[in-house]
Design a protein around this motif. Structure first.
Motif, PDB file in Angstrom:
ATOM      1  N   GLY A  56       0.784  -1.228   0.000  1.00 41.16           N
ATOM      2  CA  GLY A  56       0.000   0.000   0.000  1.00 41.16           C
ATOM      3  C   GLY A  56       0.811   1.271   0.000  1.00 41.16           C
ATOM      4  O   GLY A  56       0.251   2.363   0.059  1.00 41.16           O
ATOM      5  N   GLN A  57       2.121   1.175  -0.041  1.00 36.59           N
ATOM      6  CA  GLN A  57       2.979   2.362  -0.053  1.00 36.59           C
ATOM      7  C   GLN A  57       3.743   2.440  -1.367  1.00 36.59           C
ATOM      8  O   GLN A  57       4.233   1.428  -1.869  1.00 36.59           O
ATOM      9  CB  GLN A  57       3.969   2.316   1.104  1.00 36.59           C
ATOM     10  N   THR A  58       3.836   3.658  -1.891  1.00 31.32           N
ATOM     11  CA  THR A  58       4.607   3.867  -3.111  1.00 31.32           C
ATOM     12  C   THR A  58       6.080   3.980  -2.756  1.00 31.32           C
ATOM     13  O   THR A  58       6.457   4.724  -1.848  1.00 31.32           O
ATOM     14  CB  THR A  58       4.148   5.141  -3.837  1.00 31.32           C
ATOM     15  N   ARG A  59       6.898   3.235  -3.465  1.00 32.36           N
ATOM     16  CA  ARG A  59       8.349   3.206  -3.223  1.00 32.36           C
ATOM     17  C   ARG A  59       9.045   3.704  -4.484  1.00 32.36           C
ATOM     18  O   ARG A  59       8.749   3.250  -5.586  1.00 32.36           O
ATOM     19  CB  ARG A  59       8.747   1.775  -2.923  1.00 32.36           C
ATOM     20  N   GLN A  60       9.962   4.649  -4.333  1.00 30.02           N
ATOM     21  CA  GLN A  60      10.711   5.223  -5.448  1.00 30.02           C
ATOM     22  C   GLN A  60      12.154   4.724  -5.412  1.00 30.02           C
ATOM     23  O   GLN A  60      12.753   4.663  -4.341  1.00 30.02           O
ATOM     24  CB  GLN A  60      10.727   6.753  -5.356  1.00 30.02           C
ATOM     25  N   MET A  61      12.674   4.375  -6.580  1.00 32.04           N
ATOM     26  CA  MET A  61      14.082   3.987  -6.688  1.00 32.04           C
ATOM     27  C   MET A  61      14.691   4.710  -7.881  1.00 32.04           C
ATOM     28  O   MET A  61      14.069   4.783  -8.947  1.00 32.04           O
ATOM     29  CB  MET A  61      14.219   2.481  -6.871  1.00 32.04           C
ATOM     30  N   ASP A  62      15.885   5.237  -7.685  1.00 32.06           N
ATOM     31  CA  ASP A  62      16.616   5.890  -8.765  1.00 32.06           C
ATOM     32  C   ASP A  62      17.618   4.908  -9.347  1.00 32.06           C
ATOM     33  O   ASP A  62      18.092   4.008  -8.657  1.00 32.06           O
ATOM     34  CB  ASP A  62      17.370   7.116  -8.253  1.00 32.06           C
ATOM     35  N   PHE A  63      17.961   5.106 -10.630  1.00 28.64           N
ATOM     36  CA  PHE A  63      18.973   4.261 -11.250  1.00 28.64           C
ATOM     37  C   PHE A  63      19.869   5.075 -12.158  1.00 28.64           C
ATOM     38  O   PHE A  63      19.508   6.170 -12.596  1.00 28.64           O
ATOM     39  CB  PHE A  63      18.335   3.089 -12.022  1.00 28.64           C
ATOM     40  N   VAL A  64      21.043   4.533 -12.397  1.00 27.24           N
ATOM     41  CA  VAL A  64      22.016   5.089 -13.337  1.00 27.24           C
ATOM     42  C   VAL A  64      22.389   3.952 -14.276  1.00 27.24           C
ATOM     43  O   VAL A  64      22.773   2.870 -13.831  1.00 27.24           O
ATOM     44  CB  VAL A  64      23.272   5.622 -12.601  1.00 27.24           C
ATOM     45  N   VAL A  65      22.262   4.202 -15.585  1.00 28.47           N
ATOM     46  CA  VAL A  65      22.496   3.175 -16.600  1.00 28.47           C
ATOM     47  C   VAL A  65      23.565   3.652 -17.572  1.00 28.47           C
ATOM     48  O   VAL A  65      23.521   4.792 -18.038  1.00 28.47           O
ATOM     49  CB  VAL A  65      21.193   2.884 -17.381  1.00 28.47           C
TER      50      VAL A  65
END
Length: 102
Positions: free
Chosen positions: A80-89
């Motif tokens: 029920g919680q929105t989780r944000q993840m950043d990435f570098v490609v």
């Protein structure tokens, strides 16, 4: 030997050299393809609801190695919680260099 034979040989040599140069030149991975690769690599662990990516590569240094990279992020909904993840490609290979929580 006729001049036309020489000109044909030069033209064929030039065309062949150009074709080989283009075939050997390493092209950057498109941002869309890089984003698709990230999502497919994490999909089995994280249910991806949304994603974004910067369209222009930028300079990035990691462990004294220089890269051209795309930065982006993914979001998922867990418990029920929105989780944000950043990435570098890596823009050349599409390899994920970093993936972490925001």
């Amino acid at each position: 030997m006729k001049i036309t034979d020489v000109l044909i040989g030069v033209a064929v040599g030039f065309a062949t050299g150009y074709a080989v140069k283009e075939a050997c030149a390493q092209k950057d991975v498109s941002p869309e393809k890089a984003l698709k690769q990230v999502k497919s690599n994490v999909q089995h662990r994280i249910p991806v609801n949304g994603s974004w990516i910067h369209m222009n590569p930028e300079h990035y240094e990691k462990n004294y190695v220089d890269y051209d990279v795309y930065r982006g992020g993914i979001s998922s909904n867990e418990s029920g919680q929105t989780r944000q993840m950043d990435f570098v490609v890596d823009a050349k290979t599409g390899a994920i260099l970093e993936l972490g929580k925001q």
